[in-house]
Design a protein around this motif. Structure first.
Motif, PDB file in Angstrom:
ATOM      1  N   ILE A 239       0.826  -1.203   0.000  1.00  0.00           N
ATOM      2  CA  ILE A 239       0.000   0.000   0.000  1.00  0.00           C
ATOM      3  C   ILE A 239       0.865   1.259   0.000  1.00  0.00           C
ATOM      4  O   ILE A 239       0.507   2.279  -0.595  1.00  0.00           O
ATOM      5  CB  ILE A 239      -0.971  -0.021   1.200  1.00  0.00           C
ATOM      6  N   ALA A 240       2.044   1.175   0.627  1.00  0.00           N
ATOM      7  CA  ALA A 240       2.938   2.335   0.668  1.00  0.00           C
ATOM      8  C   ALA A 240       3.545   2.600  -0.707  1.00  0.00           C
ATOM      9  O   ALA A 240       3.530   3.734  -1.197  1.00  0.00           O
ATOM     10  CB  ALA A 240       4.033   2.104   1.705  1.00  0.00           C
ATOM     11  N   VAL A 241       4.082   1.556  -1.341  1.00  0.00           N
ATOM     12  CA  VAL A 241       4.726   1.769  -2.636  1.00  0.00           C
ATOM     13  C   VAL A 241       3.694   2.074  -3.714  1.00  0.00           C
ATOM     14  O   VAL A 241       3.974   2.830  -4.664  1.00  0.00           O
ATOM     15  CB  VAL A 241       5.581   0.548  -3.021  1.00  0.00           C
ATOM     16  N   ALA A 242       2.487   1.530  -3.602  1.00  0.00           N
ATOM     17  CA  ALA A 242       1.456   1.825  -4.602  1.00  0.00           C
ATOM     18  C   ALA A 242       1.065   3.297  -4.554  1.00  0.00           C
ATOM     19  O   ALA A 242       0.986   3.965  -5.599  1.00  0.00           O
ATOM     20  CB  ALA A 242       0.235   0.930  -4.365  1.00  0.00           C
ATOM     21  N   PHE A 243       0.857   3.840  -3.364  1.00  0.00           N
ATOM     22  CA  PHE A 243       0.496   5.254  -3.269  1.00  0.00           C
ATOM     23  C   PHE A 243       1.690   6.154  -3.600  1.00  0.00           C
ATOM     24  O   PHE A 243       1.498   7.280  -4.057  1.00  0.00           O
ATOM     25  CB  PHE A 243      -0.057   5.562  -1.882  1.00  0.00           C
ATOM     26  N   ALA A 244       2.901   5.663  -3.370  1.00  0.00           N
ATOM     27  CA  ALA A 244       4.071   6.428  -3.793  1.00  0.00           C
ATOM     28  C   ALA A 244       4.106   6.555  -5.309  1.00  0.00           C
ATOM     29  O   ALA A 244       4.405   7.631  -5.847  1.00  0.00           O
ATOM     30  CB  ALA A 244       5.348   5.761  -3.276  1.00  0.00           C
ATOM     31  N   TRP A 245       3.779   5.485  -6.020  1.00  0.00           N
ATOM     32  CA  TRP A 245       3.723   5.551  -7.486  1.00  0.00           C
ATOM     33  C   TRP A 245       2.589   6.469  -7.947  1.00  0.00           C
ATOM     34  O   TRP A 245       2.741   7.217  -8.916  1.00  0.00           O
ATOM     35  CB  TRP A 245       3.527   4.147  -8.050  1.00  0.00           C
TER      36      TRP A 245
END
Length: 413
Positions: A239-245
């Motif tokens: 969820i962290a890396v997805a929202f970072a993208w």
């Protein structure tokens, strides 16, 4: 002299050993059945039933009791009301009856013909109810002096009984769910998106992992730090890396769009996750970036186990780096690459959270797993969602059989 022949058959000792072995294996078999086999059988069962979210609970009769009017002194009149309904809109309930304690000191007026009061107890027989049935019983009452010494008209909870067939446990089956799944061109479009995402995501993760393993196969200063950085996409919360993208490629405030516009590559902002077919390409690149570290770890471990003597012999023969990779390294890596391709294909084909977090299945990124979610929860059609899940299982089963029969012929696989 004849050769010794080992004893055949099963004696008492062999039978005891077999029972002991099965006894030791039973907890494992039971755990596998509970975790894997039973849910799989449940999905198959539900896929042949027209089950919606409302059908997960069996149909039950529901009653609400209230009193209209004030009973404050002897002689006051009011109306005791029972509102009843069938919780299901399409499933019938048979033999519905109502029973409630009748308060002492409360005189009843004209009763519904289906109801009677005997021994300070109200009983009503409503017979069979169709789906969505509603009833309302109104009983005019008059309070006496004795009533005010008791608990009140609505102190006891009414009991409502009836028999209903649960669609989940019945033996009525249908193929409507599968007909709905395969109806029209939508399924084949979703299947095409799933195959594109799976094949290119799997191959990209393997190729990127192979290159990363080749870079870090040699010892150099800072090698450990670089290995740790390579693992970051895989160990970071999705969820962290997805929202970072999403923030990075946002069309209004994303750094990627600002950089492209300043460099003159683009005249306007690009909606990376909202345009076809760019959104599908972006979620595939995210899949490659996030899961290449797994391939990198396995390939690097296999590379470091290869005998270096043949590389030294190849150097003496004047082999180029490409020739050493193609004729020496790659044949040694085919086994692990084959296993990784099988595992990554299955995992990517089942992937849901990455795409759902990035696009929600919009802009041409709707894969089969997202279709399961939409059918089961967005459209409240659990049966159709289970049917899509069965199709996913069948596709992966066919791929696995094809892989082991045709593609995977390396020794030891």
């Amino acid at each position: 002299m004849t050769d010794a022949v080992p004893p055949t058959g099963t004696g008492p000792l062999a039978k005891r050993e077999a029972r002991l072995a099965w006894g030791l294996l039973f907890p494992t078999l039971a755990a596998v059945s509970l975790v894997v086999i039973l849910p799989l059988l449940a999905v198959f069962w539900i896929s042949f039933k027209p089950v919606g979210l409302a059908d997960l609970r069996p149909p039950t009769p529901i009653v609400r009791e209230d009193i209209r009017g004030d009973l404050e002194a002897p002689g006051d009149e009011a109306t005791l009301r029972y509102r009843l309904r069938n919780s299901s809109q399409d499933q019938p309930i048979l033999g519905v009856t109502l029973s409630d304690a009748w308060p002492e000191g409360l005189d009843a007026g004209e009763l519904d013909p289906r109801c009677a009061i005997a021994e300070r107890r109200l009983s009503c027989d409503f017979g069979d109810w169709e789906g969505g049935a509603r009833e309302q019983i109104r009983i005019p009452v008059t309070a006496t002096e004795t009533y005010f010494a008791g608990p009140g008209a609505t102190a006891s909870d009414p009991a409502l009984t009836g028999q209903a067939q649960n669609v989940l446990t019945s033996f009525d089956f249908t193929l409507e769910n599968f007909a709905q799944v395969f109806d029209g061109s939508e399924f084949w479009a979703v299947l095409g998106v799933t195959l594109f995402y799976t094949v290119f995501g799997t191959l990209g993760a393997l190729i990127m992992g192979l290159f990363a393993a080749m870079l870090l196969n040699k010892s150099f200063k800072g090698q450990g730090i670089l290995r740790g950085l390579y693992l970051f996409p895989y160990v970071a919360p999705v969820i962290a890396v997805a929202f970072a993208w999403i923030l990075l490629f946002d069309p209004f405030s994303g750094s990627a769009n600002a950089l492209l516009i300043q460099m003159g590559v683009s005249q306007s902002a690009i909606n990376f996750f909202g345009e076809r077919p760019l959104a599908l390409i972006m979620v595939t690149l995210f899949e490659i970036w996030r899961y290449f570290p797994l391939s990198f770890l396995f390939i690097l471990a296999r590379m470091q186990s290869i005998d270096h003597d043949m590389y030294e012999a190849a150097d003496m023969d004047g082999a180029s780096p490409f020739q050493k990779f193609w004729y020496l390294s790659l044949p040694q890596l085919l086994g692990i690459l084959s296993v990784l391709f099988l595992l990554r294909f299955i995992w990517t084909f089942n992937k849901f959270d990455d795409i759902f977090l990035l696009t929600g299945g919009n802009a041409g990124t709707r894969v089969l797993t997202v279709n399961v979610y939409e059918q089961a929860f967005a459209l409240s059609n659990i049966g159709a969602g289970a049917a899509v899940a069965v199709v996913i299982f069948a596709c992966l089963l066919l791929f696995s059989l094809f892989f082991f029969k045709v593609m995977s012929r390396e020794e030891g696989l």
